[in-house]
Design an enzyme around this catalytic site. Structure first.
Site, PDB file in Angstrom:
ATOM      1  N   GLU A 490       0.832  -1.208   0.000  1.00  0.00           N
ATOM      2  CA  GLU A 490       0.000   0.000   0.000  1.00  0.00           C
ATOM      3  C   GLU A 490       0.864   1.255   0.000  1.00  0.00           C
ATOM      4  O   GLU A 490       0.527   2.256  -0.634  1.00  0.00           O
ATOM      5  CB  GLU A 490      -0.968   0.009   1.189  1.00  0.00           C
ATOM      6  CG  GLU A 490      -1.963  -1.153   1.217  1.00  0.00           C
ATOM      7  CD  GLU A 490      -2.684  -1.381  -0.108  1.00  0.00           C
ATOM      8  OE1 GLU A 490      -2.887  -0.407  -0.861  1.00  0.00           O
ATOM      9  OE2 GLU A 490      -3.032  -2.540  -0.401  1.00  0.00           O
ATOM     10  N   HIS A 496       3.354   6.377  -5.438  1.00  0.00           N
ATOM     11  CA  HIS A 496       2.890   6.710  -6.793  1.00  0.00           C
ATOM     12  C   HIS A 496       2.013   7.967  -6.734  1.00  0.00           C
ATOM     13  O   HIS A 496       2.082   8.835  -7.592  1.00  0.00           O
ATOM     14  CB  HIS A 496       2.091   5.516  -7.332  1.00  0.00           C
ATOM     15  CG  HIS A 496       2.015   5.422  -8.817  1.00  0.00           C
ATOM     16  ND1 HIS A 496       1.286   4.440  -9.440  1.00  0.00           N
ATOM     17  CD2 HIS A 496       2.539   6.164  -9.813  1.00  0.00           C
ATOM     18  CE1 HIS A 496       1.390   4.593 -10.749  1.00  0.00           C
ATOM     19  NE2 HIS A 496       2.147   5.628 -11.003  1.00  0.00           N
TER      20      HIS A 496
HETATM   21 ZN   LIG Z   1      -2.437  -2.982  -5.071  1.00  0.00          ZN
END
Ligand SMILES: [Zn+2]
Length: 697
Positions: A490, A496
């Site tokens: 996570e 990202h």
């Molecule tokens: Zn994922």
């Protein structure tokens, strides 16, 4: 109320004051200007009026684009459309995140009411012909507009969003498309209801305790409780996964395992009202017709156009290549497992209901690793600290816990994230422990995405939500190894989001194609197995002793146990999915016959004639995974290949980390993923790293 809307749209302090005076009791915190989400001021009753209002604001923004008397341009149309609905986006993200992490009956009821408003709103945009006219005009001039790659991508994505929904069709075809869509949503609903009905219709009722041999106590307890609920003696096992999976894995009684497995395999394939064969055929035919209507060769061609893989040919060559490489290993594992079962229990032919059972026994014999031994090395606080250190080593990020950011629950921690030169990067929320009102699992989400508007780089507000073991009065929160990799996973998604550096919301952060979105998350999991990374945080919570590396080696080996057979199984589902969706299905009359054809190259266990996979394959016939099941393996190939680069140069190598940040993490969906990947890696991904990691070569 009309003036209120426009004024809020202006976001001017003076106007807010005015509203305050005029409407002192009707201040809706969601409709005020806010930076981080104003959780403590929001009450459940604020959501509906706020969302209603935000939809009106968004509609006005769209009307302004349509009614613009200037000729359509990239700025006044493409860009303006991408920036529209900003308020709605922020309010609904708060609402849906709260519904997932801190829900109540009231919130759930609101969710049901507003879901149709939101789908109606997005349908209205898609069917807005004058709006599409403007989008199309800009799109047709794209060659002469001197757009940069990100702008080209935005324009293309926007235009495709309309055209893939039929905006270019004549009225007759548009009507046919709407009809197909309505039929499809009805059929997939029916498909799901049938699977559910079949799942619920079966139960295995046991009254003799000897039949429970082999099953863990907790599983038996749950079965006893279920029986009690139904006012029966003994134990009841069902086809729900928490009951079914342990039964197939642990129950010593082979006949009962067979009974359960066959019952599960029959879902939607029996001569009763819940049979899904006709539904499957209708769904694939309608999907094919829909694709043809829109100018595509097949449903798979339609779906894959917007994926990293791009074409069915690519998916087939990817799958068949991996299949050729994994099959010898899978066959070897199968023979080994069959020998083990023969020696242990005199089994002559290994059947589907034996696989999980003997795998578990063999795994225990080979790597008996007690999870309880590992947990003291993974105190939650140390693991978080470790993941932050890794982010610092790789990307120069610094996480500082702050206490002045509003949260929806006291358990939620908040951090101010800065980069090199102390530049503000993001707000990071972390919500670790289970509680009533939080759904299961772990996920990453955001309250505000990153974008650049009027020269200002708006930084994102990113959150991860998990359900990790809680601390007790005497013990801190100690994580299982699986929880450790979940946290890294996570956090990889969160990176990202946090490192996003694009212009447009719809291309920012995790807004990338499906078969690319798991790269940043899965790649980060690899650090959990590396000595150099573990040395940063895997220390015994009492003694401070570093985790023994032989434990880690065992974890690694057991993680790739039977990887050949697992790979074959995943590939078989992916190939079945592609078989259904990449050809003209109009001549198919037997679901089972097509399935046997699709499975021919991947089958290890004897076929069970009364069973069928497709009739309960909800991923592709009910959920959104059609022509997409391959992406599970695809993402693994990507993450293994990417991590291989780090392994070559060092897992904290700045040069590789910078390439990954510059070309993957910060770029979102601004360019084609294969191009981005090649710029990071210098070449297309190859399956060799995955095969090596999985011990298949
Ligand atoms: Zn994922």
């Amino acid at each position: 109320m009309n003036s209120l809307r426009i004024k809020i749209l202006n976001r001017s302090g003076a106007f807010f004051l005015l509203i305050l005076k005029r409407n002192p009791c009707k201040m809706n915190p969601l409709l005020q200007h806010f930076n981080t989400a104003p959780f403590s001021k929001i009450t459940a009753k604020d959501y509906k009026p706020a969302i209603k209002e935000a939809i009106e604001i968004a509609k006005k923004e769209i009307d302004a684009i349509v009614q613009n008397t200037s000729a359509p341009s990239f700025e006044n149309t493409t860009e303006a459309l991408d920036f529209s609905g900003d308020k709605l986006q922020r309010i609904s993200s708060i609402f849906f995140n709260v519904n997932a992490a801190e829900t109540s009956d009231e919130i759930q009821k609101i969710a049901k009411e507003i879901a149709p408003w939101l789908s109606e709103f997005s349908n209205d945009i898609m069917l807005n012909a004058p709006l599409f006219e403007r989008v199309k005009t800009v799109y047709e001039q794209r060659k002469n507009l001197e757009l940069n790659p990100e702008q080209q991508m935005l324009l293309e994505k926007q235009y495709k969003g309309f055209s893939r929904n039929g905006a270019n069709l004549n009225n007759t075809d548009k009507t046919s498309l709407r009809k197909i869509d309505a039929q499809l949503s009805q059929l997939s609903l029916q498909f799901g209801e049938n699977v559910l009905a079949e799942t619920n219709a079966f139960e295995l009722h046991l009254t003799n305790s000897t039949d429970l041999a082999g099953l863990p106590e907790s599983v038996c307890e749950a079965a006893a409780q279920l029986a009690k609920q139904e006012g029966k003696e003994g134990w009841i096992f069902t086809l729900d996964f928490p009951s079914y999976i342990p039964f197939l894995t642990y129950a010593d009684n082979r006949e009962l395992r067979k009974k359960m497995a066959i019952a599960a395999g029959k879902k939607g394939f029996q001569d009763n009202a819940f049979n899904n064969e006709e539904n499957v055929l209708q769904i694939v035919n309608l999907r094919h017709q829909r694709a043809k209507l829109l100018g595509y060769k097949s449903h798979a061609h339609f779906v894959l156009e917007e994926r990293m893989a791009e074409t069915p040919e690519k998916v087939f060559s990817f799958s068949n290549d991996l299949l050729a490489k994994a099959k010898p290993a899978a066959e070897k594992e199968f023979i080994h497992l069959a020998e083990f079962a023969k020696k242990r229990d005199g089994i002559d032919q290994l059947e589907k209901w034996d696989g999980a059972y003997y795998s578990e026994k063999l795994k225990k014999e080979l790597f008996d690793l007690d999870q309880e031994l590992l947990k003291p090395y993974f105190q939650l606080e140390n693991v978080i600290d470790g993941v932050f250190k890794i982010a610092k080593n790789l990307y120069d990020l610094v996480f500082e816990e702050v206490f002045d950011i509003d949260t929806y629950h006291p358990d939620v921690k908040t951090y101010r994230v800065t980069g090199s030169n102390n530049a503000f990067v993001a707000v990071f929320y972390a919500d670790f422990h289970p509680r009533k009102g939080k759904r299961n699992g772990a996920w990453m989400t955001s309250y505000k995405s990153q974008y650049v508007k009027e020269g200002i780089n708006e930084r994102p507000h990113v959150s991860i939500v998990c359900n990790f073991t809680k601390p007790t009065d005497t013990k801190p929160s100690l994580l299982t190894f699986n929880e450790v990799t979940t946290l890294f996973h996570e956090f990889g998604h969160a990176l990202h989001g946090m490192l996003a550096n694009t212009h447009y919301t719809s291309l920012s952060g995790t807004s990338v194609p499906w078969d690319f979105v798991e790269l940043p998350s899965q790649v980060l999991e690899n650090w959990c197995y590396e000595k150099e990374a573990l040395a940063l945080f895997a220390k015994h919570y009492k003694t401070g002793e570093l985790i023994p590396m032989n434990y880690v080696e065992k974890i690694k080996e057991s993680a790739s146990f039977h990887e050949g057979m697992q790979t074959l199984r995943q590939l078989s589902f992916g190939l079945l999915d592609m078989k259904w969706h990449s050809e003209d299905p109009s001549k198919i009359t037997s679901v089972k016959a097509l399935e046997n054809e699709a499975f021919a190259e991947t089958q290890l266990y004897p076929d069970v004639p009364e069973n069928c996979m497709s009739t309960s394959f909800s991923h592709i016939f009910q959920g959104g995974y059609s022509a997409g099941y391959y992406s599970y393996k695809w993402a693994e190939v990507l993450d293994a290949d990417a991590f291989e680069y780090f392994l070559e140069k060092g897992i904290f190598n700045k040069e590789v980390a910078t390439l990954f940040k510059e070309h993957i993490l910060s770029k979102g969906g601004t360019e084609k993923p294969m191009e981005l990947y090649k710029r990071f890696r210098g070449q297309e991904p190859k399956p060799e790293a995955l095969l090596k990691r999985a011990g298949l070569v």
